[in-house]
Design an enzyme around this catalytic site. Structure first.
Site: not given
Ligand code: PNS
Length: 164
Positions: A17, A41, A90, A128
């Site tokens: 990250h 989660k 990745r 993670s």
């Molecule tokens: O590190 P991650 O878990 O892959 O991150 C995921 C994240 C936080 C970027 C994603 O879940 C997110 O954008 N959440 C905010 C809610 C949202 O906008 N959801 C709709 C788009 S998929």
């Protein structure tokens, strides 16, 4: 002023990250790291703990801010007048999920561009969840995470080893 958002769960932030954030901060004038409060989660660390670790890991990077967000990503991006959302990629296995998120976000706000940064090969297999599992089973996470995270994981999993 070109602003990018680097969003994620960061439970916890890894060296992978950190690499993506550093590289985004070279290309954009300002980067806002968005620590998602609500994720599907269960998290090992609270949103405040996750944010504090990201902040500590980014010490000295003057054009990067860290904020917890509890909204749609596009809304968070609009609030910061961001032009782009930057995500790390990745392996091919990341692609489908990332493609879906990028398309959904485009549907929600076509002005915000999603851009992908290829993970450095040495971090291509780092996640993670893998880091948490290694720590839980007493392995060493040295080099895989910033020092602040290593300390925090050692506090959660006292049997974790210090060196590799
Ligand atoms: O590190 P991650 O878990 O892959 O991150 C995921 C994240 C936080 C970027 C994603 O879940 C997110 O954008 N959440 C905010 C809610 C949202 O906008 N959801 C709709 C788009 S998929």
């Amino acid at each position: 002023m070109r602003v990018a958002i680097v969003p994620g769960s960061f439970d916890p932030i890894t060296s992978g990250h950190l690499d993506i954030i550093r590289r985004a901060a070279i290309v954009f004038d300002k980067v806002v790291v968005g620590v998602s409060k609500k994720i599907p989660k269960n998290t090992l660390f609270s949103a405040d703990e996750r944010k504090a670790m990201v902040e500590k890991a980014l010490t000295g990077m003057n054009n990067v801010d860290v904020e917890i967000f509890d909204s749609l990503l596009v809304e968070f991006a609009r609030r910061h007048d961001a032009h782009a959302v930057v995500r790390g990629l990745r392996a091919v296995s990341d692609f489908e999920h990332e493609f879906q998120m990028a398309q959904l976000n485009r549907e929600l706000d076509s002005k915000i561009e999603t851009m992908f940064v290829m993970a450095s090969p040495k971090y291509a297999y780092l996640s993670s969840s893998a880091v948490k599992e290694i720590a839980e089973y007493s392995g060493s996470v040295k080099g895989l995470v910033p020092d602040v995270v290593e300390t925090a994981l050692a506090a959660k999993f006292p049997s974790m080893k210090g060196g590799r």
